[in-house]
Design a protein around this motif. Structure first.
Motif, PDB file in Angstrom:
ATOM      1  N   LYS A 208       0.446  -1.704  -0.205  1.00 11.88           N
ATOM      2  CA  LYS A 208      -0.047   0.149   0.250  1.00 11.88           C
ATOM      3  C   LYS A 208       0.567   1.171   0.099  1.00 11.88           C
ATOM      4  CE  LYS A 208      -3.932   0.982   2.323  1.00 11.88           C
ATOM      5  NZ  LYS A 208      -5.432   1.419   2.881  1.00 11.88           N
ATOM      6  N   ASN A 209       0.484   2.282  -0.586  1.00 14.00           N
ATOM      7  CA  ASN A 209       1.188   3.543  -0.844  1.00 14.00           C
ATOM      8  C   ASN A 209       0.355   4.215  -0.632  1.00 14.00           C
ATOM      9  OD1 ASN A 209       0.398   3.592  -3.022  1.00 14.00           O
ATOM     10  ND2 ASN A 209       2.147   3.609  -4.520  1.00 14.00           N
ATOM     11  N   ASP A 210       0.395   5.625  -0.908  1.00 13.18           N
ATOM     12  CA  ASP A 210      -0.521   6.954  -0.608  1.00 13.18           C
ATOM     13  C   ASP A 210      -1.440   6.812  -1.519  1.00 13.18           C
ATOM     14  OD1 ASP A 210       1.447   7.305  -2.734  1.00 13.18           O
ATOM     15  OD2 ASP A 210       0.728   9.987  -2.112  1.00 13.18           O
ATOM     16  N   LYS A 211      -1.701   6.278  -3.243  1.00 14.74           N
ATOM     17  CA  LYS A 211      -2.404   5.976  -3.274  1.00 14.74           C
ATOM     18  C   LYS A 211      -3.760   5.136  -3.012  1.00 14.74           C
ATOM     19  CE  LYS A 211       0.058   8.260  -6.713  1.00 14.74           C
ATOM     20  NZ  LYS A 211       1.373   8.179  -8.466  1.00 14.74           N
ATOM     21  N   GLY A 212      -2.853   4.310  -2.611  1.00 18.01           N
ATOM     22  CA  GLY A 212      -3.598   2.871  -2.175  1.00 18.01           C
ATOM     23  C   GLY A 212      -3.320   2.014  -2.416  1.00 18.01           C
ATOM     24  N   PRO A 213      -3.673   0.705  -2.670  1.00 15.04           N
ATOM     25  CA  PRO A 213      -3.412  -1.178  -2.492  1.00 15.04           C
ATOM     26  C   PRO A 213      -2.666  -1.358  -3.545  1.00 15.04           C
ATOM     27  CG  PRO A 213      -5.379  -1.597  -1.167  1.00 15.04           C
ATOM     28  CD  PRO A 213      -4.767   0.328  -2.265  1.00 15.04           C
ATOM     29  N   TYR A 214      -1.843  -1.909  -3.729  1.00 18.51           N
ATOM     30  CA  TYR A 214      -1.343  -2.404  -6.166  1.00 18.51           C
ATOM     31  C   TYR A 214      -0.705  -4.181  -4.608  1.00 18.51           C
ATOM     32  CZ  TYR A 214       3.386  -0.843  -3.491  1.00 18.51           C
ATOM     33  OH  TYR A 214       4.156  -0.724  -3.318  1.00 18.51           O
ATOM     34  N   ALA A 215      -1.214  -5.041  -6.066  1.00 18.72           N
ATOM     35  CA  ALA A 215       0.058  -6.048  -5.495  1.00 18.72           C
ATOM     36  C   ALA A 215       0.445  -6.623  -6.607  1.00 18.72           C
ATOM     37  CB  ALA A 215      -1.310  -7.161  -5.491  1.00 18.72           C
ATOM     38  N   PHE A 216       1.587  -7.969  -6.753  1.00 19.07           N
ATOM     39  CA  PHE A 216       2.483  -8.571  -7.695  1.00 19.07           C
ATOM     40  C   PHE A 216       1.971  -9.754  -7.464  1.00 19.07           C
ATOM     41  CE2 PHE A 216       4.888  -4.151  -7.026  1.00 19.07           C
ATOM     42  CZ  PHE A 216       5.428  -4.216  -8.492  1.00 19.07           C
ATOM     43  N   ILE A 217       1.314 -10.270  -8.631  1.00 16.30           N
ATOM     44  CA  ILE A 217       1.687 -11.744  -8.760  1.00 16.30           C
ATOM     45  C   ILE A 217       2.444 -12.268 -10.119  1.00 16.30           C
ATOM     46  CG2 ILE A 217      -0.318 -13.127  -9.788  1.00 16.30           C
ATOM     47  CD1 ILE A 217      -2.592 -10.690  -8.737  1.00 16.30           C
ATOM     48  N   CYS A 218       2.751 -13.638  -9.180  1.00 15.77           N
ATOM     49  CA  CYS A 218       3.229 -14.103 -10.188  1.00 15.77           C
ATOM     50  C   CYS A 218       3.137 -15.543 -10.714  1.00 15.77           C
ATOM     51  CB  CYS A 218       4.931 -14.397  -9.880  1.00 15.77           C
ATOM     52  SG  CYS A 218       6.236 -15.305 -10.865  1.00 15.77           S
ATOM     53  N   PHE A 219       2.915 -15.680 -11.745  1.00 17.45           N
ATOM     54  CA  PHE A 219       2.199 -17.082 -12.126  1.00 17.45           C
ATOM     55  C   PHE A 219       3.203 -17.905 -12.192  1.00 17.45           C
ATOM     56  CE2 PHE A 219      -1.162 -14.175 -13.179  1.00 17.45           C
ATOM     57  CZ  PHE A 219      -2.386 -14.857 -12.309  1.00 17.45           C
ATOM     58  N   GLU A 220       2.608 -19.630 -12.137  1.00 16.29           N
ATOM     59  CA  GLU A 220       3.753 -20.292 -12.633  1.00 16.29           C
ATOM     60  C   GLU A 220       3.209 -22.110 -12.512  1.00 16.29           C
ATOM     61  OE1 GLU A 220       8.711 -20.945 -11.283  1.00 16.29           O
ATOM     62  OE2 GLU A 220       7.583 -22.778  -9.974  1.00 16.29           O
ATOM     63  N   ASN A 221       3.424 -22.954 -13.369  1.00 14.55           N
ATOM     64  CA  ASN A 221       3.126 -24.391 -12.996  1.00 14.55           C
ATOM     65  C   ASN A 221       3.728 -24.526 -12.051  1.00 14.55           C
ATOM     66  OD1 ASN A 221       2.325 -27.211 -13.450  1.00 14.55           O
ATOM     67  ND2 ASN A 221       3.073 -27.188 -15.664  1.00 14.55           N
ATOM     68  N   GLU A 222       3.173 -25.148 -10.916  1.00 13.92           N
ATOM     69  CA  GLU A 222       3.418 -25.779 -10.148  1.00 13.92           C
ATOM     70  C   GLU A 222       4.254 -26.827 -10.380  1.00 13.92           C
ATOM     71  OE1 GLU A 222       0.228 -27.082  -7.077  1.00 13.92           O
ATOM     72  OE2 GLU A 222      -0.641 -27.157  -8.305  1.00 13.92           O
ATOM     73  N   ASN A 223       3.343 -27.997 -10.812  1.00 22.54           N
ATOM     74  CA  ASN A 223       4.062 -29.427 -11.402  1.00 22.54           C
ATOM     75  C   ASN A 223       5.830 -29.915 -12.258  1.00 22.54           C
ATOM     76  OD1 ASN A 223       1.624 -30.624 -10.057  1.00 22.54           O
ATOM     77  ND2 ASN A 223       0.605 -30.081 -12.263  1.00 22.54           N
TER      78      ASN A 223
END
Length: 158
Positions: free
Chosen positions: A72-87
């Motif tokens: 979260k910063n002064d402009k609001g919440p944000y996120a980083f998401i990483c996708f990967e094949n678990e198998n």
């Protein structure tokens, strides 16, 4: 994970060959990313475990999430998401396909009254370059705007 003679040991007794990522189409080279950036999230999403669960619920439909970080910063919440094949961690196409699908589907989607922004996560230098390029494109588009107004009353002058 160990590397031996061009092969990778994922499990103790199992060796798999190292396979370089080769997109089917040359245009896919530019679109190969598995990390996405999400901003304009609702204020109800806090940078803690409950906030991460809420974001994970939104994006798990697109594929297996390897990592997720909500901040979260002064402009609001944000996120980083990483996708990967678990198998198969060497499968680079899976994460890229999931990230592209998430960007195309969720970008400009309204959640709790907030229109979220979902795009490829860029390094800060690349992001600055993109901002400058977008600003130049905007400025150049405004240079060629001519406005013609008619039907003013006859007593109107410059």
């Amino acid at each position: 994970m160990e590397v031996m003679d061009g092969k990778v040991a994922i499990k103790e007794d199992e060796l798999q060959p190292i396979v370089a990522y080769k997109p089917r189409d040359i245009r896919d080279y530019r679109r190969s990313f598995n990390n996405i950036y999400v901003k304009n999230l609702p204020e109800t999403i806090e940078p803690d475990a409950t906030g991460e669960v809420k974001v994970k619920e939104l994006f798990k439909q697109f594929g297996n999430i390897k990592s997720l970080k909500v901040m979260k910063n002064d402009k609001g919440p944000y996120a980083f998401i990483c996708f990967e094949n678990e198998n198969d961690p060497l499968d680079k196409e899976y994460g890229s396909q999931c990230a592209i699908k998430a960007c195309e589907t969720m970008h400009d989607t309204e959640i709790d009254g907030f229109k979220i922004y979902v795009k490829e996560a860029l390094k800060s230098q690349d992001r600055e370059y993109e901002k400058k390029k977008e600003m130049l494109r905007y400025k150049n588009s405004k240079k060629r705007c001519n406005l013609y107004v008619k039907n003013f009353p006859p007593e109107t002058n410059d």
